[in-house]
Scaffold this active site. Structure first.
Site, PDB file in Angstrom:
ATOM      1  N   ARG A  88       0.835  -1.207   0.000  1.00 56.82           N
ATOM      2  CA  ARG A  88       0.000   0.000   0.000  1.00 56.82           C
ATOM      3  C   ARG A  88       0.870   1.258   0.000  1.00 56.82           C
ATOM      4  NH1 ARG A  88      -5.278  -1.374   0.522  1.00 56.82           N
ATOM      5  NH2 ARG A  88      -5.741  -3.407   1.441  1.00 56.82           N
ATOM      6  N   ARG A 136      -3.527   5.913   1.902  1.00 57.38           N
ATOM      7  CA  ARG A 136      -4.230   6.963   2.621  1.00 57.38           C
ATOM      8  C   ARG A 136      -3.369   7.697   3.643  1.00 57.38           C
ATOM      9  NH1 ARG A 136      -9.293   3.091   3.798  1.00 57.38           N
ATOM     10  NH2 ARG A 136      -7.563   1.624   3.751  1.00 57.38           N
ATOM     11  N   ARG A 161      -7.473  11.211  -4.655  1.00 59.89           N
ATOM     12  CA  ARG A 161      -8.540  10.213  -4.686  1.00 59.89           C
ATOM     13  C   ARG A 161      -9.926  10.817  -4.452  1.00 59.89           C
ATOM     14  NH1 ARG A 161     -10.845   7.334  -5.103  1.00 59.89           N
ATOM     15  NH2 ARG A 161     -11.214   5.827  -3.443  1.00 59.89           N
ATOM     16  N   ASP A 190      -5.950  -2.261  -8.799  1.00 56.87           N
ATOM     17  CA  ASP A 190      -6.664  -3.092  -7.833  1.00 56.87           C
ATOM     18  C   ASP A 190      -6.805  -4.494  -8.402  1.00 56.87           C
ATOM     19  OD1 ASP A 190      -9.390  -4.159  -6.455  1.00 56.87           O
ATOM     20  OD2 ASP A 190      -8.429  -2.662  -5.194  1.00 56.87           O
ATOM     21  N   TYR A 215     -13.854 -13.139  -3.484  1.00 60.51           N
ATOM     22  CA  TYR A 215     -14.637 -11.915  -3.669  1.00 60.51           C
ATOM     23  C   TYR A 215     -15.835 -12.161  -4.584  1.00 60.51           C
ATOM     24  CZ  TYR A 215     -11.108  -8.958  -1.436  1.00 60.51           C
ATOM     25  OH  TYR A 215     -10.276  -8.359  -0.528  1.00 60.51           O
TER      26      TYR A 215
END
EC number: 4.1.1.37
Length: 299
Positions: A37, A41, A50, A86, A164
């Site tokens: 990552r 963030r 973003r 992603d 998922y």
């Protein structure tokens, strides 16, 4: 290096190859560093960039992906960049709707519930053509890196993507996906093969676009014990590595180091070390020195 000095693919010559040399098992002057990552963030500029658009619209913008990939390198002396994207762009390219719900994470409004639902999926051989925006982002980023550090491409491993697609999003137990393994083993293998067939040209395409290393994320390995992992995850992890390497050779592309990261997959380190990857990633639950002792000559 002069501005017009370029490598064999027309990209600027690489100035810092420490990460790649380490990945190939060569001696380096220091331990190279990049972060999971890495574009994330914790960076205020990431949050600002973003905030302007939907998550998957961001993933489809090569310019924005490039900017997000480069942001951490402006702050820290990292030894590699990893493209902003992603793992769920692959299920999207197979025809499934995926949204990113604030505060919740990824959501599939129509997950796979029955074996017949596999018929909804597109031909996996068309997936790479659906993901041209990822290739464009990689090429643009490689150019703008100007040879500073290598660029890593990535994808999710088949079992992780399956979870998922069947669960409809994140899950603490993966009960629906594991139910498939027990109650629909043939359909599970069919889905895992579809995903493998989609991933191979996608990863080869990333290298063709400029990726200098590849990482396969088996993020949900820990939801499988040794027996299920060996049956439903490991064969496809191996197949991806074998077929990507063959695909690179067939395409006339130089080999790149491949990394397998199976989160909470400590029970399968020996098997992962023999799965055809140059690097086995460890999570925070595994002491590196103990892993090296376990793997011995495989390292």
């Amino acid at each position: 290096m002069e501005a017009n000095e370029c490598g064999p693919q027309g990209f600027p010559e690489l100035k810092n190859d420490t990460f790649l040399r380490a990945a190939w098992g060569e001696e380096t002057d220091y331990t190279p560093v990049w972060c999971m990552r890495q574009a994330g963030r914790y960076l205020p500029e990431f949050r600002e960039t973003r905030a302007a658009q939907d998550f998957f619209n961001t993933c489809r913008s090569p310019e924005t992906c490039c900017e997000l990939t480069l942001q951490p390198l402006r702050r820290f002396p990292l030894d590699a960049a990893i493209i902003f994207s992603d793992i769920l762009v692959v299920p999207q390219a197979l025809g499934m709707e995926v949204t990113m719900v604030p505060g919740k994470g990824p959501s599939f409004p129509e997950p796979l519930r029955e074996e017949r639902d596999l018929q909804r999926l597109r031909d996996p051989t068309t997936v790479a053509s659906e993901l041209g925006y990822v290739f464009q982002a990689i090429t643009l980023t490689r150019q703008r890196l100007a040879g500073r550090v290598p660029l890593i491409g990535f994808a999710g491993a088949p079992w992780t993507l399956m979870t998922y697609m069947v669960e409809g999003g994140g899950s603490s137990t993966m009960a629906q996906a594991k139910r498939w393994l027990y109650q629909r083993p043939q359909a599970s293998h069919q889905l895992l093969r579809i995903l493998t067939d989609a991933l191979v040209p996608y990863l080869v395409g990333q290298v063709a676009a400029g990726a200098q290393a590849l990482q396969l994320f088996e993020s949900h390995a820990g939801h499988l014990g040794p027996q299920l992992f060996s049956k439903f995850a490991l064969p496809y992890i191996r197949d991806v590595a074998k077929r990507v390497k063959a695909g690179l050779q067939e395409a006339g592309l130089a080999p790149v180091p491949m990394i397998i990261f199976a989160k909470d997959g400590h029970f399968a380190l020996e098997e992962l070390a023999q799965a055809g990857y140059e690097v086995v990633g460890l999570d925070w639950t595994v002491a590196p020195e103990k892993a090296r002792r376990r793997l011995g000559s495989w390292c």
